[in-house]
Design a protein around this motif. Structure first.
Motif, PDB file in Angstrom:
ATOM      1  N   GLY A 121     -13.857   2.454   1.070  1.00  0.00           N
ATOM      2  CA  GLY A 121     -13.211   3.707   1.452  1.00  0.00           C
ATOM      3  C   GLY A 121     -12.416   4.258   0.268  1.00  0.00           C
ATOM      4  O   GLY A 121     -12.273   5.470   0.115  1.00  0.00           O
ATOM      5  N   ASP A 122     -11.935   3.353  -0.570  1.00  0.00           N
ATOM      6  CA  ASP A 122     -11.122   3.762  -1.730  1.00  0.00           C
ATOM      7  C   ASP A 122     -11.812   4.820  -2.589  1.00  0.00           C
ATOM      8  O   ASP A 122     -11.165   5.745  -3.068  1.00  0.00           O
ATOM      9  CB  ASP A 122     -10.790   2.547  -2.605  1.00  0.00           C
TER      10      ASP A 122
ATOM     11  N   ALA B 149      -9.902   3.673   8.920  1.00  0.00           N
ATOM     12  CA  ALA B 149     -10.268   2.368   8.349  1.00  0.00           C
ATOM     13  C   ALA B 149     -10.140   1.250   9.390  1.00  0.00           C
ATOM     14  O   ALA B 149     -10.867   0.261   9.336  1.00  0.00           O
ATOM     15  CB  ALA B 149      -9.403   2.068   7.125  1.00  0.00           C
ATOM     16  N   TYR B 150      -9.206   1.426  10.338  1.00  0.00           N
ATOM     17  CA  TYR B 150      -8.932   0.364  11.319  1.00  0.00           C
ATOM     18  C   TYR B 150      -9.342   0.760  12.736  1.00  0.00           C
ATOM     19  O   TYR B 150      -8.872   0.176  13.704  1.00  0.00           O
ATOM     20  CB  TYR B 150      -7.439   0.011  11.281  1.00  0.00           C
TER      21      TYR B 150
ATOM     22  N   ASN C 203      -1.497   2.830   8.290  1.00  0.00           N
ATOM     23  CA  ASN C 203      -1.162   1.644   7.502  1.00  0.00           C
ATOM     24  C   ASN C 203       0.058   1.970   6.655  1.00  0.00           C
ATOM     25  O   ASN C 203       0.018   2.965   5.920  1.00  0.00           O
ATOM     26  CB  ASN C 203      -2.355   1.292   6.585  1.00  0.00           C
TER      27      ASN C 203
ATOM     28  N   ASP D 135      -8.309   9.118   8.442  1.00  0.00           N
ATOM     29  CA  ASP D 135      -8.642   7.813   7.871  1.00  0.00           C
ATOM     30  C   ASP D 135      -8.665   6.800   9.009  1.00  0.00           C
ATOM     31  O   ASP D 135      -7.624   6.384   9.507  1.00  0.00           O
ATOM     32  CB  ASP D 135      -7.611   7.451   6.797  1.00  0.00           C
TER      33      ASP D 135
ATOM     34  N   THR E  62      -3.745   9.121   9.069  1.00  0.00           N
ATOM     35  CA  THR E  62      -4.278   7.765   9.171  1.00  0.00           C
ATOM     36  C   THR E  62      -4.115   7.265  10.586  1.00  0.00           C
ATOM     37  O   THR E  62      -3.008   7.315  11.129  1.00  0.00           O
ATOM     38  CB  THR E  62      -3.499   6.856   8.203  1.00  0.00           C
TER      39      THR E  62
ATOM     40  N   TYR F 108      -3.169   7.421  -1.285  1.00  0.00           N
ATOM     41  CA  TYR F 108      -3.331   8.877  -1.168  1.00  0.00           C
ATOM     42  C   TYR F 108      -2.469   9.602  -2.210  1.00  0.00           C
ATOM     43  O   TYR F 108      -2.921  10.531  -2.872  1.00  0.00           O
ATOM     44  CB  TYR F 108      -2.906   9.402   0.214  1.00  0.00           C
TER      45      TYR F 108
HETATM   46  N1  PMP Z   1      -7.616   3.413   4.268  1.00  0.00           N
HETATM   47  C1  PMP Z   1      -6.636   2.592   4.637  1.00  0.00           C
HETATM   48  C2  PMP Z   1      -5.576   3.095   5.549  1.00  0.00           C
HETATM   49  C3  PMP Z   1      -6.622   1.268   4.182  1.00  0.00           C
HETATM   50  O1  PMP Z   1      -5.631   0.455   4.555  1.00  0.00           O
HETATM   51  C4  PMP Z   1      -7.649   0.825   3.332  1.00  0.00           C
HETATM   52  C5  PMP Z   1      -7.693  -0.599   2.833  1.00  0.00           C
HETATM   53  N2  PMP Z   1      -6.539  -1.143   2.415  1.00  0.00           N
HETATM   54  C6  PMP Z   1      -8.636   1.737   2.954  1.00  0.00           C
HETATM   55  C7  PMP Z   1      -8.594   3.024   3.449  1.00  0.00           C
HETATM   56  C8  PMP Z   1      -9.743   1.434   1.989  1.00  0.00           C
HETATM   57  O2  PMP Z   1     -10.410   0.289   2.280  1.00  0.00           O
HETATM   58  P1  PMP Z   1     -11.688  -0.154   1.467  1.00  0.00           P
HETATM   59  O3  PMP Z   1     -11.612   0.476   0.105  1.00  0.00           O
HETATM   60  O4  PMP Z   1     -11.608  -1.631   1.421  1.00  0.00           O
HETATM   61  O5  PMP Z   1     -12.859   0.355   2.243  1.00  0.00           O
END
Ligand code: PMP
Length: 356
Positions: A86-87, A187-188, A160, A185, A156, A114
């Protein structure tokens, strides 16, 4: 000696990202999945990787994966884009929608990447801080978006490191407030099951970020993706590095995604362990625990107890968690990732010892 001239000026205030990943017996600091990919899937992955030609470039857009993900979400291939974690996509949104003369709206405390990406790309940052309970000041965000000068924003859900969800009705209000590109976002999201996905067909200014790093146990592989409109994703294609998603990672992620149902039990276990940790932390004296819909929990130590010291003493006892105590808005806070049942019990036991 000529030395070396300075790097670009926007780098001056940026600290290189440091996950403070110190080897420990119990590693519950980085919101990873405590379980690795199941053995039978690893066997299948080995067979798939053996078929690859390492001398050839990979499919730049990873179309095999895009098709799998598009089908699962009722979308077309052109509404899915893959990233090196995702980064990469978080960096690419700053490249494509940020830049000099452009503005990003942030809702801190949130994922610090971000802000870094905005700084790196010389994007102006407008902060709309969260309230003391980490809820979003929704009226302030809508009011700021309505002014019409925000180029992109990231919300998000779950957030996080605070763990709380964003209301879908609020996301929709954001999408209606202006033509700002809104990234949700997620991610979770597999740990909350709440998604902005139903809004995708109706709003061209919405993109949703997901990752294979958490629910699908692939933090080491680097695979993320984004869902959005074809118009928006076309711009993301312009800024991405052509081969950011390598052939081995593509093969691994294809096998894992095709068998994603096998990860359901692991997700259920994380959700039930999260409930147990929330209960136990709630009964622990000396701290305040925040509700969480993710695979991690934030808690704040009471005045008079130094969170940094608690973090160090836990590490001395073999348990690595994440120290946010010096982060703005998160004073005296620590974050623990939900680990295996044994790891969680060990964490609770050591925490109670150090708090005594
Ligand atoms: N968004 C959030 C809120 C995250 O916590 C993370 C991982 N720490 C990511 C995106 C990106 O995760 P990744 O690059 O491992 O896919």
């Amino acid at each position: 000696m000529a030395g070396v001239r300075s790097a670009a000026p926007q780098l001056a205030d940026i600290e290189p990202y440091d996950p403070k990943y110190i080897p420990a017996e119990v590693m519950i600091s980085a919101n990873e999945n405590a379980s690795d990919v199941p053995f039978d899937l690893r066997r299948e992955i080995e067979r798939e990787v053996r078929k690859l030609s390492f001398n050839r470039y990979p499919d730049p857009l990873a179309n095999g994966l895009r098709d799998l993900i598009a089908e699962a979400n009722g979308l077309d291939r052109d509404q899915v884009i893959m990233g090196n974690g995702g980064d990469e996509l978080l960096f690419n949104i700053a490249l494509a929608w940020g830049g000099p003369g452009r503005t990003f709206l942030n809702m801190p405390p949130t994922f610090t990447v971000y802000k870094n990406n905005a700084q790196l790309t010389n994007t102006a940052i407008v902060d709309v801080p969260r309230r003391a309970d980490f809820s979003i000041d929704e009226e302030a965000v809508i009011e700021r978006l309505s002014q019409g000068d925000i180029d992109y924003t990231i919300v998000t859900s779950p957030n996080n490191p605070t763990g709380n969800l964003v209301d879908t009705a609020f996301v929709e209000r954001m999408l209606q407030a202006s033509d700002t590109l809104v990234m949700v976002d997620e991610a979770y999201f597999e740990f909350s099951r709440l998604t902005a996905r139903p809004l995708l067909g109706r709003y061209e200014n919405l993109v949703i970020l997901r990752t294979f790093s958490k629910a699908f146990s692939l933090a080491g592989v680097r695979m993320g993706y984004m869902l959005g409109s074809e118009t928006v994703l076309r711009e993301f294609k312009k800024v991405r590095q052509p081969y950011s998603v390598d052939a081995v990672s593509q093969a691994i992620a294809r096998v894992v995604y095709a068998h994603r149902a096998e990860f359901e039990r692991g997700i259920e276990l994380i959700i039930s362990e999260r409930a147990r940790l929330l209960d136990e932390l709630g009964m622990t004296e000396g701290l305040t625990v925040y509700p969480s819909d993710a695979n991690y929990i934030l808690f704040r130590l009471n005045d008079g107890v130094d969170a940094g010291e608690i973090w160090q003493r836990l590490l001395d006892a073999g348990v690595l968690i994440r120290d946010f105590s010096r982060a703005p808005g998160l004073e005296n806070c620590l974050r623990v990732s939900v680990g295996s049942p044994e790891e969680n019990s060990r964490f609770l036991e050591e925490l109670r010892k150090v708090l005594k």
